[in-house]
Design an enzyme around this catalytic site. Sequence first.
Site, PDB file in Angstrom:
ATOM      1  CB  THR A 160      46.399  53.501  31.397  1.00 44.30           C
ATOM      2  OG1 THR A 160      46.350  54.922  31.563  1.00 44.30           O
ATOM      3  CG2 THR A 160      46.930  52.866  32.658  1.00 44.30           C
ATOM      4  CG  ASP A 210      42.433  52.220  31.528  1.00 46.25           C
ATOM      5  OD1 ASP A 210      43.493  51.628  31.254  1.00 46.25           O
ATOM      6  OD2 ASP A 210      42.191  52.718  32.649  1.00 46.25           O
ATOM      7  CE1 TYR A 251      49.274  50.144  33.406  1.00 43.83           C
ATOM      8  CE2 TYR A 251      48.146  48.779  35.020  1.00 43.83           C
ATOM      9  CZ  TYR A 251      49.074  49.763  34.719  1.00 43.83           C
ATOM     10  OH  TYR A 251      49.794  50.345  35.727  1.00 43.83           O
ATOM     11  N   PRO A 256      52.793  48.132  42.677  1.00 45.41           N
ATOM     12  CG  PRO A 256      53.659  50.108  41.827  1.00 45.41           C
ATOM     13  CD  PRO A 256      53.470  48.669  41.485  1.00 45.41           C
ATOM     14  N   GLY A 257      49.899  49.425  44.349  1.00 41.03           N
ATOM     15  CA  GLY A 257      48.452  49.612  44.239  1.00 41.03           C
ATOM     16  C   GLY A 257      48.207  50.987  43.652  1.00 41.03           C
TER      17      GLY A 257
END
Length: 235
Positions: free
Chosen positions: A83, A85, A144, A174-175
């Site tokens: 990631t 972010d 992402y 997936p969570g």
Amino acid sequence: IAIVTGGTRGIGAAISKALKQEGYRVIANYAGNDEAAHKFKADTGIDVRKWDVSDYAACESNLKAIENEIGPIDTLVNNAGITRDAMFHKMTPEHWYQVINTNLNSLFNMTRPLWDGMRARNFGRIICISSINGQKGQMGQANYSAAKAGDIGFVKALAQEGAAKGITVNAICPGYIGTEMVLAVPKDVLEKRILPHIPVGRLGEPEEIARCVVFLASDQSGFITGATLTANGGQ
Ligand code: NDP
């Protein structure tokens, strides 16, 4: 023989171990954290190999070397991911390209060198670890979410090409799973903004995703292809 990208830490480590448990000869790829990889190898006996999955030439040469040395790779788990972010108004080209290259372009880089062999042998299992945030989008993750949604499109298209050749291609979404990636999220964001939205009331365990991989990789899962298997605690 199974190869798991990013297979030495987090979800990938759980996948590598679960496949080994099922009797696969597993090779776990990783990017640069030698310490974690060496510890993983010492703890599990699983072979580890370092290269960058965003580099096509590195994927091609390493996969060729593994196949020459050990044998044909039938199962590929595209798990490596990062990631970077940032809210979009602060997102830099580096944030964007690093994530697209590692999380999406890697699927081409890893799958293309193995595809002809799987076609020739009339068997293959390709499993890509996408994300809930590729399905629903997430603030601060335009890069992402775009890459992870791209994973799903890749899987759906390639499944149609592989179907007549016994190759299944599936995605797992997936969570939130309790790995370093998620535990790097600030604690108050995790407690106030993430956990309250998970109906099951907790983060998932890496092993819960590994079980999905084992299921899709099985010989008996040949009718499941182009699918997205969601494991997110009810989100
Ligand atoms: P981690 O950060 O815990 O582990 C990432 C692994 O990927 C490491 O082994 C790392 O290697 C490897 N890696 C990263 N970049 C590269 C690269 N360029 N080339 C080769 N290997 C690389 O991640 P998670 O276990 O949390 O995530 C695994 C996958 O699951 C990712 O695709 C992620 O997007 C996805 N996912 C995770 C969720 C979560 O809640 N954790 C939720 C939904 C999806 P090294 O150790 O050398 O750094």
